[in-house]
Design an enzyme around this catalytic site. Structure first.
Site, PDB file in Angstrom:
ATOM      1  N   LYS A  35      52.996  65.070  57.490  1.00  0.00           N
ATOM      2  CA  LYS A  35      52.821  66.514  57.282  1.00  0.00           C
ATOM      3  C   LYS A  35      53.975  67.085  56.443  1.00  0.00           C
ATOM      4  O   LYS A  35      55.007  66.419  56.274  1.00  0.00           O
ATOM      5  CB  LYS A  35      52.752  67.206  58.650  1.00  0.00           C
ATOM      6  CG  LYS A  35      53.992  67.004  59.509  1.00  0.00           C
ATOM      7  CD  LYS A  35      53.745  67.355  60.974  1.00  0.00           C
ATOM      8  CE  LYS A  35      55.015  67.194  61.788  1.00  0.00           C
ATOM      9  NZ  LYS A  35      54.757  67.278  63.232  1.00  0.00           N
ATOM     10  N   ARG A 130      52.386  73.899  73.737  1.00  0.00           N
ATOM     11  CA  ARG A 130      52.374  74.306  72.339  1.00  0.00           C
ATOM     12  C   ARG A 130      50.962  74.144  71.786  1.00  0.00           C
ATOM     13  O   ARG A 130      50.296  75.113  71.486  1.00  0.00           O
ATOM     14  CB  ARG A 130      53.400  73.479  71.546  1.00  0.00           C
ATOM     15  CG  ARG A 130      53.584  73.941  70.126  1.00  0.00           C
ATOM     16  CD  ARG A 130      54.552  73.055  69.347  1.00  0.00           C
ATOM     17  NE  ARG A 130      54.068  71.691  69.175  1.00  0.00           N
ATOM     18  CZ  ARG A 130      54.602  70.797  68.352  1.00  0.00           C
ATOM     19  NH1 ARG A 130      55.669  71.130  67.619  1.00  0.00           N
ATOM     20  NH2 ARG A 130      54.110  69.581  68.234  1.00  0.00           N
ATOM     21  N   TYR A 244      82.132  84.102  46.788  1.00  0.00           N
ATOM     22  CA  TYR A 244      81.730  85.392  47.371  1.00  0.00           C
ATOM     23  C   TYR A 244      82.503  85.650  48.661  1.00  0.00           C
ATOM     24  O   TYR A 244      82.644  84.760  49.506  1.00  0.00           O
ATOM     25  CB  TYR A 244      80.240  85.385  47.713  1.00  0.00           C
ATOM     26  CG  TYR A 244      79.317  85.546  46.527  1.00  0.00           C
ATOM     27  CD1 TYR A 244      79.397  86.657  45.695  1.00  0.00           C
ATOM     28  CD2 TYR A 244      78.340  84.594  46.264  1.00  0.00           C
ATOM     29  CE1 TYR A 244      78.520  86.805  44.625  1.00  0.00           C
ATOM     30  CE2 TYR A 244      77.453  84.736  45.205  1.00  0.00           C
ATOM     31  CZ  TYR A 244      77.563  85.847  44.380  1.00  0.00           C
ATOM     32  OH  TYR A 244      76.685  85.991  43.338  1.00  0.00           O
ATOM     33  N   MET A 292      73.540  80.795  45.731  1.00  0.00           N
ATOM     34  CA  MET A 292      72.136  80.412  45.552  1.00  0.00           C
ATOM     35  C   MET A 292      71.972  79.101  44.796  1.00  0.00           C
ATOM     36  O   MET A 292      71.180  78.244  45.163  1.00  0.00           O
ATOM     37  CB  MET A 292      71.362  81.529  44.833  1.00  0.00           C
ATOM     38  CG  MET A 292      69.855  81.283  44.801  1.00  0.00           C
ATOM     39  SD  MET A 292      68.955  82.515  43.874  1.00  0.00           S
ATOM     40  CE  MET A 292      69.231  83.981  44.855  1.00  0.00           C
TER      41      MET A 292
END
Ligand SMILES: *Cc1c(COP(=O)(O)O)cnc(C)c1O
Length: 348
Positions: A35, A130, A244, A292
């Site tokens: 998956k 679940r 930062y 980022m």
């Protein structure tokens, strides 16, 4: 180029499948859970390699993943869907020969109405709460379902990564009671369950994370490497700050390398001032905030600035990085972004 390279070792992937297959008896089938795009590593090369290693049963989370996998594997292998039969899924299930693991009476009714002659499995909840039918639901529909010949009865362990946890034995007993003597193949174990031993294996196991080199399969061969190019380097004086928020201050004359990956690539911002990158055998601390697309690394102790630094490799795996930020290898792996150049070694 500045694009980092994510290397995926398909030989190691296959070796891990074989090792988990060998951990259960020859009469136990070892499926593969692929998956979420093969745990983020690319379902095409991953599934083809596992099929080549001998996997004949595959599990995905969603019917759409199953359809993509059918395209990749062709008509032979069996593909089961953990989320079962959802509204609107009949066509994709039938068209791709998928086997929904039915999780509720509602799903069972939907399946029998839409595709009365189509294969299905049943997931039973043995305590995790679940997915899967409650024991009472299963008791209510078993008489209806069994004559139709379910492909598999399965349940899932909540604490299999903790071998001593009492929950394992409790769930095993519940599953045993609900499925004993029905003549239908059964499956309880994912990676953790395989390692718990024969009592947990039943007729099929469904490992995922161990194939990809993750805990709790401690003997797994590492599957991924990640090499991140250095874009620029600079010298900073004691007292200068980096990144930062000025979260890191040089205590000595420091050589910094700025490398081309960041939180957009799945390198969590929580790793700021915590992680280590590697230049061959030499550890280099990540300093300042992860941004980022960029990370800054203290490379003062190297003789020269390297062309690239490794986040994953022989010295550091996904679980090591996960431990630093109190998560699990699964999340680190599946969070790796789409920007990497994915290089498959070992042949598919
Ligand atoms: C994801 C999943 C697996 C595979 O689990 P791993 O811990 O990755 O081996 C098996 N069964 C179910 C129901 C799952 O959701």
């Amino acid at each position: 180029m500045a694009t980092p390279t994510l290397t995926i070792d398909l030989d190691a992937l296959r070796a891990n499948w074989r090792a988990l297959d060998t951990a259960s008896g020859p009469e136990v089938r070892t499926a593969a859970t692929v998956k979420a795009d093969g745990y983020g590593l690319g379902i095409g090369p991953v599934a083809r390699s596992l099929a080549e290693a001998g996997a004949r049963q595959f599990f995905v989370a969603l019917a759409e993943e199953g359809a993509a996998l059918r395209e990749i594997l062709g008509p032979g292998p069996e593909i089961a869907v953990y989320s079962g039969h959802m509204p609107g899924d009949a066509e994709i299930i039938a068209g791709n020969g998928l086997i929904p693991m039915l999780n509720s009476v509602e799903q069972l009714t939907r399946h029998f109405e839409a595709l009365p002659d189509h294969r299905f499995g049943i997931q039973i909840d043995s305590g995790m709460n679940r997915l899967g039918m409650e024991p009472a639901e299963w008791a209510a529909v078993a008489e209806l379902a069994l004559p139709r010949g379910p492909w598999l009865l399965q349940s899932h362990l909540a604490c299999a990564d903790e071998p001593a946890h009492a929950m394992n034995e409790r769930q095993r007993e519940v599953f045993e009671q609900l499925t004993e003597g029905l003549g239908v193949p059964r499956s309880l174990a994912a990676t953790g369950g395989v390692l718990l031993g024969a009592a947990y294996h039943f007729e099929m196991t469904r490992p995922g994370i161990g194939l990809y080199g993750g805990a709790p399969f401690a003997e797994a061969r590492p599957v991924i490497g990640l090499s991140i190019p250095v874009i620029q380097s600079r010298e900073v004086e004691p007292g200068e700050t980096v990144g930062y928020g000025n979260t890191w201050t040089a205590q000595r004359a420091t050589r910094l390398a700025t490398i081309a990956a960041g939180y957009a690539d799945g390198i969590h911002r929580a790793l700021s001032n915590r992680a280590t990158l590697w230049a061959g055998d030499t550890p280099c601390p990540l300093v300042g905030r992860v941004s980022m697309d960029l990370i800054t690394v203290d490379v003062t102790d190297l003789d020269e600035v390297p062309e690239a630094l490794d986040l994953f490799g022989l010295h550091q795996g996904v679980d090591d990085v996960a431990d630093l930020i109190e998560t699990i290898g699964y999340e680190v792996l599946t969070g790796l972004g789409a920007r990497y150049a994915r290089r498959y070694v070992g042949g598919a």
